[in-house]
Design an enzyme around this catalytic site. Structure first.
Site, PDB file in Angstrom:
ATOM      1  N   ASP A 132       9.697 -52.350 -18.890  1.00 15.70           N
ATOM      2  CA  ASP A 132      10.883 -53.203 -19.053  1.00 15.70           C
ATOM      3  C   ASP A 132      10.395 -54.572 -19.514  1.00 15.70           C
ATOM      4  O   ASP A 132       9.272 -54.956 -19.215  1.00 15.70           O
ATOM      5  CB  ASP A 132      11.662 -53.337 -17.743  1.00 15.70           C
ATOM      6  CG  ASP A 132      13.131 -53.696 -17.973  1.00 15.70           C
ATOM      7  OD1 ASP A 132      13.996 -52.887 -17.604  1.00 15.70           O
ATOM      8  OD2 ASP A 132      13.396 -54.779 -18.541  1.00 15.70           O
TER       9      ASP A 132
ATOM     10  N   CYS B 232      19.182 -36.069 -34.246  1.00 16.34           N
ATOM     11  CA  CYS B 232      19.770 -34.838 -34.793  1.00 16.34           C
ATOM     12  C   CYS B 232      21.276 -34.956 -34.963  1.00 16.34           C
ATOM     13  O   CYS B 232      21.840 -34.549 -35.973  1.00 16.34           O
ATOM     14  CB  CYS B 232      19.473 -33.652 -33.888  1.00 16.34           C
ATOM     15  SG  CYS B 232      17.895 -32.850 -34.220  1.00 16.34           S
TER      16      CYS B 232
ATOM     17  N   CYS C 263      30.413 -58.658 -22.025  1.00 16.84           N
ATOM     18  CA  CYS C 263      29.810 -58.289 -20.758  1.00 16.84           C
ATOM     19  C   CYS C 263      30.247 -56.883 -20.369  1.00 16.84           C
ATOM     20  O   CYS C 263      31.433 -56.612 -20.212  1.00 16.84           O
ATOM     21  CB  CYS C 263      30.237 -59.296 -19.693  1.00 16.84           C
ATOM     22  SG  CYS C 263      29.553 -58.968 -18.075  1.00 16.84           S
TER      23      CYS C 263
HETATM   24 ZN   LIG Z   1      16.196 -34.220 -34.798  1.00 18.86          ZN
END
Ligand SMILES: [Zn+2]
Lengths: 126, 438
Positions: free
Chosen positions: B128, B251, B272
């Site tokens: 993070d 995909c 927000c």
């Molecule tokens: Zn793909």
């Protein structure tokens, strides 16, 4: 969205060459040999078109890998998130950086700059 | 050649440095926990309230070398090892050998990290770039006094106290930047450039980060689980992505679980988003349950589970890979898959895909949000169950009506890349905008 562009912008985007390669920078070879070349060609063409109509409004160059682009325009920042994703999804792989500048940054500037001048946020440099 | 060798050497060193930095965060947290244990200052608030009695209970426990199945109050693993005795899991201890990466330590990722920590996972890599804020306090896990700390440092600090057996690495890193991408991939890779993790959990909140994880996982042929909670906080989803076997994130457009407002998985600047600890906790629970089933090989792993809290509805489906996916690597991995593997992946698929659409379309199904999408052959067979729709138009196959003669427009033959870069530079530098711009 598509309906919201003025006729000038729609005319302009039609003149920018469409791209055919679907490669991205992670596809190294195809990116270097095809897509990046196409991006550059369409940008060069777009700048030439702008010069012809005396509306030359941005500069842009990239690093040698074509992964980092920088340049100048009359202020502003393109919103490429929520409004652009559907348009890009529909026109993949044909729209490139030049189309993003034409459909995103150009109309943004046309709308916002007069407003910002009106508000006194920016001044015309003489 | 020598220069190349030197560059490779530098990359190797950089790789080691970034891994060591991550390990350092874990070691630091471990050290701090030990110091607190030594001076009896662990959990200061509680000990201030009940000094003598509380101290005994509070001492962080010491490291365990193996998981004991012994049923005593002091065994942290007795209830987990009982899964074995009940015949749910054949070898629970295998979890000690598993390494999981969690990307995004927010409302879902932090809770997922805590769950895996309590389950005794072998090691966790936490990613993070953000800091803990008071605005996060409506969610679980982080505490107000951790405000201002990086999420990775705050998380390792808490987790090491909960379970010192887990090896923790905290990587403070924005994976969507140019350098962040490379570093992220380096950290996930071992010395032979193969993945060193068993599973990647995506707990990020934006499309770009998901596409980054998708790309890295395709390049490393690494299975990952994606999770998301809608911006209106009342629905969410989890999805299994196995390179070449199930749909990758490129995909098909991201799916939206119907809840009234579109998720779109896109973060809007300045707007927000709402969030609830309940929805995030539920999604984290579903996500880690999937992770456990994958890692310890039990139960069925449904490839896509949606959650609509307003209607208590869980749409499920499988997502086949798109043969004309925009990601070339995805297509390559699809064709290298033995057919037998493709057939065994979707245990829950048949039921869901055959379920009829509701007449009244209560869920606002949009199988083809744009007219063009209906003609896409790759997705025609992938009808969506009720409650799910695509958040974006389905990608056009190349050479669609958008550009019937695109090849004509674009001169693919010459000049060289260097020539073109030079041309662009010239065009840009002679641009009069340059003189006006400042
Ligand atoms: Zn793909």
């Amino acid at each position: 969205m598509a309906e919201s562009w003025d006729s000038g912008t729609k005319e302009a985007v039609k003149q920018i060459p469409l791209l055919t390669s679907i490669a991205g920078p992670r596809d190294k070879q195809e990116w270097q040999e095809k897509r990046l070349k196409q991006e550059l060609q369409s940008l060069i063409k777009y700048i030439q078109l702008n010069k012809q109509t005396d509306s030359d409004w941005f500069t842009i160059t990239s690093n040698k890998d074509g992964t980092h682009w920088s340049g100048k325009c009359w202020g502003g920042k393109i919103c490429l998130t929520v409004h652009f994703k559907p348009l890009w999804a529909k026109n993949s792989p044909h729209f490139g950086i030049a189309h993003a500048l034409c459909l995103g940054l150009a109309p943004w500037l046309a709308a916002e700059i007069p407003y910002m001048i009106g508000e006194g946020a920016i001044k015309v440099k003489s | 050649m020598e220069a190349e060798g030197a560059i490779a050497g530098i990359e190797n060193i950089e790789q080691r440095i970034s891994k060591m930095q991550g390990e350092m965060q874990g070691i630091n947290a471990r050290l701090e926990a030990a110091v607190k244990l030594a001076d009896g200052s662990a959990y200061p608030t509680a000990s201030a309230a009940k000094p003598a009695a509380a101290k005994k209970v509070q001492e962080p426990r010491t490291k365990e070398t193996a998981m004991s199945a012994e049923v005593v109050d002091s065994n942290p693993y007795s209830r987990l090892m009982a899964l074995q005795r009940m015949g749910i899991v054949s070898n629970y201890q295998a979890i000690r050998q598993k390494r999981v990466a969690i990307v995004g330590i927010g409302g879902v990722g932090s809770v997922a990290a805590e769950m895996l920590t309590r389950c005794g996972i072998g090691s966790l890599l936490l990613f993070d770039y953000d800091k803990v804020e008071l605005a996060n306090m409506n969610r679980l896990f982080f505490r107000p006094e951790q405000s201002g700390m990086t999420k990775t440092a705050a998380a390792t600090e808490t987790l090491i106290n909960i379970n010192p057996d887990v090896e923790l690495e905290g990587h403070t890193l924005n994976i969507t930047t140019l350098n962040g991408f490379d570093e992220f991939k380096r950290i996930l890779s071992d010395d032979t450039d193969k993945s060193r993790v068993d599973l990647v959990l995506s707990c990020v909140d934006n499309y770009e980060a998901r596409m980054t994880i998708n790309q890295v996982c395709l390049e490393l042929n690494q299975t990952w689980l994606e999770s998301g909670v809608s911006e209106d906080a009342v629905s969410g989803h989890i999805q299994l992505l196995q390179p070449g076997i199930t749909a990758c994130f490129a995909c098909v457009p991201p799916l939206v679980v119907a809840s009234g407002i579109d998720e779109r998985t896109l973060k809007r600047e300045g707007v927000c988003a709402a969030s609830l600890p309940t929805t995030m906790g539920i999604i984290a629970g579903l996500l880690v349950q999937h992770a456990l089933k994958l890692l310890l090989k039990f139960g069925e792993v449904t490839p896509y589970v949606g959650y609509s809290s307003l209607k208590d509805f869980f749409p499920t489906m499988s997502l086949k890979p798109n043969e004309s996916c925009s990601n070339g690597l995805c297509c390559k991995l699809q064709s290298s898959q033995p057919t037998s593997e493709l057939a065994t992946t979707n245990p829950a698929a048949d039921v869901d895909e055959s379920s009829p659409f509701h007449e009244d379309n209560e869920w606002g199904i949009e199988v083809a949000p744009e007219a063009e999408a209906a003609s896409s052959p790759a997705l025609g067979e992938q009808a969506l169950p009720e409650g799910l729709s695509y958040s974006l138009p389905v990608q056009q196959p190349a050479q669609s009506e958008v550009a019937p003669d695109a090849e004509e427009h674009m001169d693919n033959t010459e000049p060289s890349l260097e020539d073109l870069m030079q041309q662009l530079e010239t065009a840009s530098s002679s641009n009069k905008g340059d003189s006006k711009a400042h």
